[in-house]
Design a protein around this motif. Structure first.
Motif, PDB file in Angstrom:
ATOM      1  N   PRO A 160     -61.655   7.541  43.449  1.00 52.50           N
ATOM      2  CA  PRO A 160     -62.314   7.525  42.146  1.00 52.50           C
ATOM      3  C   PRO A 160     -61.302   7.600  41.008  1.00 52.50           C
ATOM      4  CG  PRO A 160     -63.391   9.066  43.640  1.00 52.50           C
ATOM      5  CD  PRO A 160     -62.125   8.644  44.306  1.00 52.50           C
ATOM      6  N   THR A 161     -61.608   6.941  39.921  1.00 47.29           N
ATOM      7  CA  THR A 161     -60.758   7.014  38.732  1.00 47.29           C
ATOM      8  C   THR A 161     -60.701   8.458  38.247  1.00 47.29           C
ATOM      9  OG1 THR A 161     -61.385   4.756  38.112  1.00 47.29           O
ATOM     10  CG2 THR A 161     -60.465   6.156  36.370  1.00 47.29           C
ATOM     11  N   PRO A 162     -59.508   8.995  37.996  1.00 46.79           N
ATOM     12  CA  PRO A 162     -59.425  10.394  37.546  1.00 46.79           C
ATOM     13  C   PRO A 162     -60.057  10.560  36.171  1.00 46.79           C
ATOM     14  CG  PRO A 162     -57.300   9.299  37.319  1.00 46.79           C
ATOM     15  CD  PRO A 162     -58.188   8.361  38.084  1.00 46.79           C
ATOM     16  N   VAL A 163     -60.783  11.659  35.994  1.00 45.58           N
ATOM     17  CA  VAL A 163     -61.372  11.945  34.690  1.00 45.58           C
ATOM     18  C   VAL A 163     -60.412  12.823  33.891  1.00 45.58           C
ATOM     19  CG1 VAL A 163     -63.745  11.673  35.451  1.00 45.58           C
ATOM     20  CG2 VAL A 163     -62.653  13.924  35.610  1.00 45.58           C
ATOM     21  N   GLY A 164     -60.484  12.700  32.579  1.00 43.59           N
ATOM     22  CA  GLY A 164     -59.634  13.497  31.725  1.00 43.59           C
ATOM     23  C   GLY A 164     -59.284  12.771  30.442  1.00 43.59           C
ATOM     24  N   VAL A 165     -58.461  13.436  29.652  1.00 44.47           N
ATOM     25  CA  VAL A 165     -57.978  12.904  28.381  1.00 44.47           C
ATOM     26  C   VAL A 165     -56.507  12.568  28.587  1.00 44.47           C
ATOM     27  CG1 VAL A 165     -57.659  13.373  25.924  1.00 44.47           C
ATOM     28  CG2 VAL A 165     -59.614  14.357  27.142  1.00 44.47           C
ATOM     29  N   PHE A 166     -56.131  11.303  28.364  1.00 42.74           N
ATOM     30  CA  PHE A 166     -54.797  10.825  28.693  1.00 42.74           C
ATOM     31  C   PHE A 166     -54.176  10.051  27.531  1.00 42.74           C
ATOM     32  CE2 PHE A 166     -57.392  10.642  32.590  1.00 42.74           C
ATOM     33  CZ  PHE A 166     -56.680  11.505  33.420  1.00 42.74           C
ATOM     34  N   ASN A 167     -52.862  10.252  27.357  1.00 42.48           N
ATOM     35  CA  ASN A 167     -52.102   9.354  26.500  1.00 42.48           C
ATOM     36  C   ASN A 167     -51.793   8.078  27.262  1.00 42.48           C
ATOM     37  OD1 ASN A 167     -50.365  12.152  25.147  1.00 42.48           O
ATOM     38  ND2 ASN A 167     -51.757  10.833  24.017  1.00 42.48           N
ATOM     39  N   ASP A 205     -42.584  -0.779  16.104  1.00 43.38           N
ATOM     40  CA  ASP A 205     -43.077  -1.953  15.383  1.00 43.38           C
ATOM     41  C   ASP A 205     -44.593  -2.073  15.432  1.00 43.38           C
ATOM     42  OD1 ASP A 205     -40.493  -2.772  14.667  1.00 43.38           O
ATOM     43  OD2 ASP A 205     -40.234  -3.856  16.571  1.00 43.38           O
ATOM     44  N   SER A 206     -45.227  -1.276  16.289  1.00 47.45           N
ATOM     45  CA  SER A 206     -46.679  -1.323  16.412  1.00 47.45           C
ATOM     46  C   SER A 206     -47.338  -0.486  15.324  1.00 47.45           C
ATOM     47  CB  SER A 206     -47.110  -0.793  17.783  1.00 47.45           C
ATOM     48  OG  SER A 206     -48.511  -0.584  17.836  1.00 47.45           O
ATOM     49  N   PRO A 207     -48.442  -0.966  14.761  1.00 52.93           N
ATOM     50  CA  PRO A 207     -49.146  -0.162  13.757  1.00 52.93           C
ATOM     51  C   PRO A 207     -49.759   1.106  14.337  1.00 52.93           C
ATOM     52  CG  PRO A 207     -50.439  -2.100  14.350  1.00 52.93           C
ATOM     53  CD  PRO A 207     -49.089  -2.277  14.967  1.00 52.93           C
ATOM     54  N   LEU A 208     -49.853   1.196  15.651  1.00 53.50           N
ATOM     55  CA  LEU A 208     -50.421   2.383  16.285  1.00 53.50           C
ATOM     56  C   LEU A 208     -49.355   3.326  16.827  1.00 53.50           C
ATOM     57  CD1 LEU A 208     -53.644   1.223  18.210  1.00 53.50           C
ATOM     58  CD2 LEU A 208     -53.436   2.345  15.997  1.00 53.50           C
ATOM     59  N   TRP A 209     -48.111   3.116  16.437  1.00 50.74           N
ATOM     60  CA  TRP A 209     -47.046   3.995  16.925  1.00 50.74           C
ATOM     61  C   TRP A 209     -46.879   5.177  15.977  1.00 50.74           C
ATOM     62  CZ3 TRP A 209     -44.526   4.137  21.437  1.00 50.74           C
ATOM     63  CH2 TRP A 209     -43.371   4.919  21.536  1.00 50.74           C
ATOM     64  N   GLY A 210     -46.713   6.373  16.536  1.00 53.32           N
ATOM     65  CA  GLY A 210     -46.500   7.548  15.703  1.00 53.32           C
ATOM     66  C   GLY A 210     -46.404   8.805  16.532  1.00 53.32           C
ATOM     67  N   GLU A 211     -46.449   9.939  15.894  1.00 54.39           N
ATOM     68  CA  GLU A 211     -46.351  11.225  16.579  1.00 54.39           C
ATOM     69  C   GLU A 211     -47.737  11.670  17.027  1.00 54.39           C
ATOM     70  OE1 GLU A 211     -44.149  15.552  15.949  1.00 54.39           O
ATOM     71  OE2 GLU A 211     -44.263  14.108  14.313  1.00 54.39           O
ATOM     72  N   ILE A 212     -47.844  12.030  18.290  1.00 55.53           N
ATOM     73  CA  ILE A 212     -49.127  12.409  18.884  1.00 55.53           C
ATOM     74  C   ILE A 212     -48.946  13.671  19.714  1.00 55.53           C
ATOM     75  CG2 ILE A 212     -50.071  10.054  18.951  1.00 55.53           C
ATOM     76  CD1 ILE A 212     -49.155   9.905  21.889  1.00 55.53           C
ATOM     77  N   PRO A 213     -50.054  14.390  19.979  1.00 52.73           N
ATOM     78  CA  PRO A 213     -49.949  15.526  20.910  1.00 52.73           C
ATOM     79  C   PRO A 213     -49.575  15.022  22.299  1.00 52.73           C
ATOM     80  CG  PRO A 213     -52.040  15.541  19.731  1.00 52.73           C
ATOM     81  CD  PRO A 213     -51.415  14.215  19.478  1.00 52.73           C
ATOM     82  N   ARG A 214     -48.823  15.823  23.023  1.00 45.77           N
ATOM     83  CA  ARG A 214     -48.534  15.444  24.406  1.00 45.77           C
ATOM     84  C   ARG A 214     -49.258  16.398  25.336  1.00 45.77           C
ATOM     85  NH1 ARG A 214     -42.924  17.914  23.743  1.00 45.77           N
ATOM     86  NH2 ARG A 214     -42.573  19.256  25.554  1.00 45.77           N
ATOM     87  N   ARG A 265     -45.010  14.163  20.938  1.00 41.15           N
ATOM     88  CA  ARG A 265     -44.085  13.103  21.341  1.00 41.15           C
ATOM     89  C   ARG A 265     -44.407  11.881  20.519  1.00 41.15           C
ATOM     90  NH1 ARG A 265     -47.238   9.916  25.882  1.00 41.15           N
ATOM     91  NH2 ARG A 265     -45.664   8.377  25.375  1.00 41.15           N
ATOM     92  N   GLU A 266     -43.479  10.937  20.468  1.00 42.59           N
ATOM     93  CA  GLU A 266     -43.772   9.648  19.862  1.00 42.59           C
ATOM     94  C   GLU A 266     -44.504   8.794  20.889  1.00 42.59           C
ATOM     95  OE1 GLU A 266     -40.845   8.371  16.348  1.00 42.59           O
ATOM     96  OE2 GLU A 266     -39.948   8.194  18.356  1.00 42.59           O
ATOM     97  N   GLY A 267     -45.511   8.102  20.440  1.00 43.13           N
ATOM     98  CA  GLY A 267     -46.272   7.266  21.351  1.00 43.13           C
ATOM     99  C   GLY A 267     -47.331   6.492  20.611  1.00 43.13           C
ATOM    100  N   TYR A 268     -48.141   5.779  21.371  1.00 43.51           N
ATOM    101  CA  TYR A 268     -49.213   4.983  20.765  1.00 43.51           C
ATOM    102  C   TYR A 268     -50.375   5.892  20.393  1.00 43.51           C
ATOM    103  CZ  TYR A 268     -46.566   0.949  22.247  1.00 43.51           C
ATOM    104  OH  TYR A 268     -45.563   0.024  22.406  1.00 43.51           O
ATOM    105  N   ARG A 269     -50.872   5.708  19.198  1.00 44.86           N
ATOM    106  CA  ARG A 269     -51.931   6.576  18.682  1.00 44.86           C
ATOM    107  C   ARG A 269     -53.306   6.106  19.154  1.00 44.86           C
ATOM    108  NH1 ARG A 269     -51.032   7.393  12.421  1.00 44.86           N
ATOM    109  NH2 ARG A 269     -50.816   5.119  12.469  1.00 44.86           N
ATOM    110  N   MET A 270     -53.364   5.838  20.446  1.00 45.34           N
ATOM    111  CA  MET A 270     -54.605   5.514  21.145  1.00 45.34           C
ATOM    112  C   MET A 270     -54.725   6.467  22.319  1.00 45.34           C
ATOM    113  SD  MET A 270     -55.734   2.036  23.223  1.00 45.34           S
ATOM    114  CE  MET A 270     -56.177   1.035  21.801  1.00 45.34           C
ATOM    115  N   VAL A 271     -55.900   7.025  22.519  1.00 49.96           N
ATOM    116  CA  VAL A 271     -56.116   7.976  23.598  1.00 49.96           C
ATOM    117  C   VAL A 271     -57.184   7.438  24.541  1.00 49.96           C
ATOM    118  CG1 VAL A 271     -57.846   9.290  22.298  1.00 49.96           C
ATOM    119  CG2 VAL A 271     -56.530  10.431  24.098  1.00 49.96           C
ATOM    120  N   PHE A 272     -57.011   7.717  25.840  1.00 50.52           N
ATOM    121  CA  PHE A 272     -57.996   7.351  26.850  1.00 50.52           C
ATOM    122  C   PHE A 272     -58.808   8.595  27.210  1.00 50.52           C
ATOM    123  CE2 PHE A 272     -54.891   4.013  28.748  1.00 50.52           C
ATOM    124  CZ  PHE A 272     -55.173   3.131  27.722  1.00 50.52           C
TER     125      PHE A 272
END
Length: 267
Positions: free
Chosen positions: A126-133, A211-220, A253-260
């Motif tokens: 099964p696909t793992p459930v949770g909140v992921f970067n 260079d991505s508009p969704l790049w920035g500082e996010i919680p890790r 951390r720096e990363g894409y400002r999209m969360v799963f």
């Protein structure tokens, strides 16, 4: 910013103290045939099934992908691709072909297939459930892996150090008829055209990282050091909790400002 170690955890919020959100009532049963954004807001986490509603996501996130991995129910095997605007969260994309003749106002983006256990395949399940970067170290455009188109991997290492192979991706056309029910080996499958839409949100014109508009500082969501290579990470949380260093600073951390947000609302 990066800090080492942590001493406490706090629930994700939109700038408010929302620790009580982790103890919200059990996931509500949807009573509509096509659950939309209001449906996501009614849900709450239960033991072993973490969940964070859109309005409670950390303000650094500009986009979110919600996937209901349930086996059955009106919300099962559906994806919502959301974008945060001046008026709050709204549906960013939908599958025009799928929704034609169904509804003038699409409630979710499109059907998907999430994971199940295949006999003899030790890594399926099964696909793992949770909140992921998003794991920005592993992006595979096009058919970077067999049967996987435009793959975006979740940022997760298992306790043994192995990086998770779970991703959201487009699938081969012969699998389109299975979308809307559980069928994958653990990933989240969708039509290729829909995978293009999600990919373009973080890689417009092929843009990567800064260079991505969704790049920035996010919680890790891990406590070990941030590295650019595939060194194992540890100390993961899956409930969307914010992690803090001993000095009280938020671990980021720096990363894409999209969360799963992968969740289930079946019994």
């Amino acid at each position: 910013m990066e800090a080492s170690g942590f001493t406490r955890r706090q629930a994700v919020s939109g700038g408010l103290a929302l620790g009580a959100a982790l103890f919200a009532p059990p996931l509500a049963r949807a009573s509509v045939a096509a659950p939309g954004l209001e449906y996501l807001e009614t849900l709450g986490p239960v033991e072993g099934r973490p969940f964070v509603a859109p309005s409670l996501l950390h303000p650094s996130y500009r986009a979110a992908v919600y996937v209901n991995c349930a086996l059955s129910g009106p919300g099962a095997q559906k994806m919502w691709v959301l974008e945060r605007g001046a008026q709050g969260w709204a549906l960013a994309h939908h599958d025009e072909d799928y929704w034609q003749g169904r509804d003038d106002s699409p409630a979710y983006s499109w059907p998907v297939s999430t994971g199940r256990k295949y006999p003899g395949d030790s890594r399926s399940g099964p696909t793992p459930v949770g909140v992921f970067n998003i794991d920005d170290r592993r992006h595979r455009p096009g058919w970077g892996s067999p049967g996987m188109y435009n793959s975006l991997y979740i940022d997760l290492h298992y306790s043994g150090g192995r990086a998770s192979g779970v991703a959201i991706h487009g699938t081969t056309r012969n699998q389109y008829g299975k979308l809307g029910r559980v069928d994958s080996h653990g990933c989240v499958r969708m039509r290729q055209a829909n995978a293009d839409k999600v990919w373009a949100m973080i890689h417009p014109g092929g843009a990567r990282a800064g260079d991505s508009p969704l790049w920035g500082e996010i919680p890790r969501y891990f406590t070990s050091r941030v590295t650019k290579d595939m060194s194992p990470r540890s100390g993961y949380v899956r409930d969307g909790s914010l992690l803090y260093a001993e000095d009280g600073g938020l671990l980021t951390r720096e990363g894409y400002r999209m969360v799963f947000v992968f969740f289930r609302d079946d019994p």
